[in-house]
Design a protein around this motif. Structure first.
Motif, PDB file in Angstrom:
ATOM      1  N   THR A 133     -30.087  57.194   6.880  1.00 50.05           N
ATOM      2  CA  THR A 133     -30.403  58.433   7.583  1.00 50.05           C
ATOM      3  C   THR A 133     -31.170  59.353   6.658  1.00 50.05           C
ATOM      4  O   THR A 133     -31.088  59.247   5.421  1.00 50.05           O
ATOM      5  N   ARG A 192     -33.573  66.385  13.468  1.00 45.76           N
ATOM      6  CA  ARG A 192     -32.715  65.225  13.277  1.00 45.76           C
ATOM      7  C   ARG A 192     -32.704  64.345  14.530  1.00 45.76           C
ATOM      8  O   ARG A 192     -32.759  63.116  14.438  1.00 45.76           O
ATOM      9  N   GLU A 217     -34.462  60.638  14.635  1.00 49.32           N
ATOM     10  CA  GLU A 217     -33.607  59.486  14.929  1.00 49.32           C
ATOM     11  C   GLU A 217     -34.213  58.638  16.042  1.00 49.32           C
ATOM     12  O   GLU A 217     -34.136  57.403  16.008  1.00 49.32           O
ATOM     13  N   SER A 255     -35.154  54.813  15.406  1.00 48.99           N
ATOM     14  CA  SER A 255     -34.402  53.822  16.178  1.00 48.99           C
ATOM     15  C   SER A 255     -35.282  52.703  16.716  1.00 48.99           C
ATOM     16  O   SER A 255     -34.774  51.657  17.129  1.00 48.99           O
TER      17      SER A 255
END
Length: 823
Positions: free
Chosen positions: A606, A544, A548, A552
């Motif tokens: 997400t 995770r 991310e 991003s």
């Protein structure tokens, strides 16, 4: 030469350069500004001296600058010169007396005081008064010396002090540039140097009317002319050259000789390495954990201010704390553990400047939260043998193993969720420190389970202070449960990773349930590696965090498209090579998103990662590559290696784990196998199970590339019982050894660097068939195989046939990668 040494070692110079220096950048400016200052103030010296001689000015030559205008009736100019000279002399006396007085307090008096006073007593006023008394004593001693000195020329008096300061040079410079130099050698050199300085320089300056000293100077010790202080051994040197030569000769010789004949202590060796190798940046297993021991205090901001106030006063302590809180951009209420640690570091710098390193070390060590102690030792042998530098998962008997170790001479630290009193009563140990993970204050030490940086720093301070330690944590599972939804997942990952790094310097026991561990536990005590991939939900946390970072970098629209595509694959079971956590709610893949829920999902943008997801290292990197392919389908410029370079470095991963795809055989073309061996070494050091088929002696590979000998099969026709060997013509044996390795390895990498040797020992076609068969097995086992070949050793046609069987591998250094590890 002695003037050069004086610039570095005179007390006033050291005081200004080191003690009162608040910024290292000032030294860079001083490197050119101070010599320029010396040059400018001396430009007038030749003119004044020449003028005084031409005018036949009476009186000492030191006074030419004053007597020249005076005898020519320039009274106003004479007065200005006198005022300037008096102020300069006063300033020098003030700085020198403060410097020497401070050194007396810091290095002689304060360590003695700290050992004999009550720890709670405030010392600010006491230390200030002692420093004032020291300054007065230095001034009085200087005055007394002026009354007995035989020389009244300032230059001669200065040379005597310069010579004394020069005795520090051999030990100081040797300590900076020579590893073998040690404390015993430094003491021998200093004692001999200062004794000879007293004999050859100090005694001649204070002999005066003393018959005994005058006789010593004229006749030498014991009436021997060769022992005259002003002409030792009758070399015919002038007074000062004689003293410089013999003092520095004896000092340096004894420093070198005694250092060569004695062994430095481990602490001295560490300090020497920190000076000599501080600029060499090597990626080692302990990169995250510096080798130099440093105690890490903890507590509150009030604890820090109270401790600081004892030595520098309450008002100044409050000002300093508020100043550095402002620089950190935080407040007394909002300061976190890492910022508090930075404040403690600054606190040490403040105290070192005020009290010196020796006293500061005593004060800081007194603040260490947990200090190693040894329980009453049993005379029997321990029931369990644990190796230093390992982490162990012990599901059922962790406290029993811990107690066995600490009652056989090992210093222990227990981190638990249970009551410390209950633990002591149950297991019978009395002195071993126990830290309870709790938000409630009790009579025993406690740390909040949500303050993971503080918990780690406390454990590290204990390990740093101990030479033979064991740490029990009960348990990582409860820490994760208590912090779920309360702390960022990365903070939990950082804690576990840093604890694994720290375990290389201690014995780490983890009391975890079997259901929480995703690896086969074959016994009651199981060595554990790659904790993030074997404990609970940490592998899901890691994916995770990494994903991310990748997402991003995308625009909002691109991110939404990428997440939707990835979630479709996750829902269909085609994204993760997945195993579910033991005891998880279901063994079935998660349901696909309903159409009406898909819009809601896009609001959060997400990935839909199940909480019971478990990823092996292979599955983790496979999932990252799949996400990379999805991102590049929308943004072809995306570079996964550059994007994740810092993250890979933060968690001790090799960038090659991203670029080298399991199930693939790569060919590496280079004249010498240097880069091939470096990459193999790095992959093994970062957790892959390796096998190297090499023409080189395994010991040579270990010394040059840190490749463990147990991972090497030596291609040789000689039998060596110490190593695994195989005849380069015995291809069935080679194939069998590779198959056995692939059958038992979970995360395998193979390097074949003896390709040219195999061809010369058999023939090209046989080796080509061997490569083809191994390529197929590598693909089936999801392994990685690296094959090195010197392109000049084959003709163009042979090289083309060989390369067509494998994927090319460009070994350019990925961004963010350091050097290969050394052991």
């Amino acid at each position: 030469m002695i003037s050069f040494f004086a610039i570095l070692f005179l007390p006033r110079q050291f005081h200004v350069m080191v003690v009162e220096n608040s910024d290292e950048g000032h030294l860079k400016r001083a490197m050119w500004l101070f010599p320029l200052y010396l040059l400018l103030i001396n430009l007038f010296v030749p003119a004044i001296a020449w003028g005084g001689l031409l005018l036949n000015t009476p009186g000492p030559k030191d006074n030419f600058i004053l007597t020249i205008p005076y005898i020519h009736n320039q009274d106003l100019l004479s007065m200005l010169v006198f005022i300037g000279g008096a102020s300069a002399a006063t300033a020098m006396i003030m700085v020198e007396s403060v410097a020497v007085g401070t050194m007396l307090l810091n290095n002689l008096e304060l360590p003695y005081i700290l050992r004999r006073i009550e720890k709670q007593k405030s010392l600010a006023n006491v230390l200030l008064n002692i420093k004032r008394l020291n300054i007065f004593l230095v001034v009085i001693l200087g005055y007394l010396y002026s009354q007995v000195a035989a020389y009244h020329i300032l230059a001669d008096i200065g040379i005597v002090s310069f010579l004394a300061a020069s005795q520090l040079a051999p030990a100081a410079l040797g300590g900076l540039y020579w590893k073998r130099g040690n404390r015993k050698g430094a003491l021998a050199g200093l004692i001999s140097g200062f004794l000879l300085w007293s004999y050859t320089a100090l005694i001649p300056t204070i002999s005066g009317e003393s018959r005994m000293l005058s006789s010593l100077i004229q006749d030498g010790a014991f009436g021997l002319a060769i022992l005259r202080p002003t002409d030792l051994f009758c070399l015919g040197l002038d007074l000062w050259t004689n003293s410089v030569f013999w003092t520095l000769f004896a000092n340096t010789s004894l420093y070198v000789l005694v250092s060569l004949l004695t062994t430095p202590s481990p602490e001295e060796a560490e300090i020497a390495n920190s000076f000599l190798e501080g600029g060499k940046k090597r990626v080692t297993e302990s990169q995250e954990l510096p080798a130099i021991s440093k105690s890490m205090p903890y507590g509150t901001i009030d604890d820090l201010e109270t401790t600081l106030a004892k030595y520098i006063g309450e008002e100044r302590a409050k000002q300093q704390v508020d100043l550095y809180l402002g620089e950190l951009g935080t407040s007394r209420r909002a300061v976190n553990a890492l910022q508090l640690q930075e404040l403690w570091d600054q606190f040490e710098k403040i105290l070192t400047g005020s009290l010196g390193p020796s006293a500061t070390r005593m004060i800081v060590e007194d603040q260490v939260p947990v200090k190693p102690v040894v329980e009453e030792t049993k005379e029997t042998r321990p029931s369990y043998e644990l190796s230093m530098g390992r982490a162990y998962v012990v599901p059922d008997i962790a406290y029993e193993v811990f107690t066995d170790q600490i009652t056989h001479g090992v210093e222990g630290l227990c981190i638990t969720h249970f009551s410390p009193n209950d633990v002591r009563q149950r297991w019978g140990f009395k002195e071993t420190p126990i830290i309870k993970l709790s938000d409630e204050r009790g009579s025993d030490r406690y740390i909040s389970p949500r303050n993971l940086p503080l918990l780690f720093m406390t454990i590290k301070s204990f390990v740093d202070s101990s030479r033979n330690s064991i740490v029990l944590i009960d348990s990582i599972e409860e820490l994760i449960e208590e912090n779920k939804g309360k702390l960022p997942e990365r903070e939990m990952l950082d804690f576990v990773y840093q604890m694994e790094m720290l375990s290389r310097r201690t014995r780490l026991l983890l009391a975890e349930r079997q259901q929480f561990v995703h690896t086969e536990l074959k016994s009651s005590i199981n060595e554990a590696k790659e904790l993030i991939f074997i404990l609970g939900p940490l592998s899901a946390y890691l994916f995770r965090v990494f994903s991310e970072v990748m997402l991003s970098t995308l625009s909002e629209g691109t991110r939404r498209e990428v997440v939707m595509k990835a979630n479709e694959l996750i829902a269909a079971g085609g994204f993760f090579e997945v195993s579910l956590r033991k005891g998880g709610p279901s063994d079935e893949p998660g349901p696909a998103c309903e159409p009406d829920m898909r819009d809601a999902l896009t609001l959060f943008v997400t990935l839909d990662i199940r909480p019971d997801l478990v990823l092996t290292k292979h599955a983790f990197f496979l999932a990252l590559r799949r996400l990379d392919r999805i991102i590049r389908s929308y943004d072809p410029s995306f570079d996964i290696a550059a994007t994740l370079a810092e993250m890979m470095k933060s968690y001790g991963r090799s960038p090659y784990e991203l670029s080298l795809i399991p199930g693939t055989t790569y060919i590496i073309e280079e004249e010498k196998p240097k880069r091939s061996l470096e990459v193999f070494s790095e992959l093994v050091a970062h957790g892959m199970e390796g096998l190297c088929l090499s023409r080189h002696n395994p010991e040579t590979l270990y010394e040059r590339y840190a490749i463990p000998p147990e991972t090497v099969i030596w291609l040789t026709q000689k039998s060596e019982p110490e190593y695994r060997t195989v005849d380069p013509t015995n291809f069935p044996r080679l194939s069998s050894m590779l198959s056995d390795f692939l059958g038992r390895a979970d995360y395998p990498v193979i390097l074949l660097e003896g390709m040219g040797y195999l061809i010369t020992q058999s023939n090209y076609e046989t080796v080509l068939r061997f490569i083809q068969s191994q390529r197929d097995e590598i693909a089936l086992k999801n392994a990685i195989m690296l094959v090195h070949i010197d392109p000049l050793s084959l003709d163009t046609k042979e090289l083309h046939r060989l390369t067509s069987e494998m994927e090319p591998c460009e070994l350019s250094r990925p961004e963010g990668r350091g050097s290969p590890p050394h052991h």
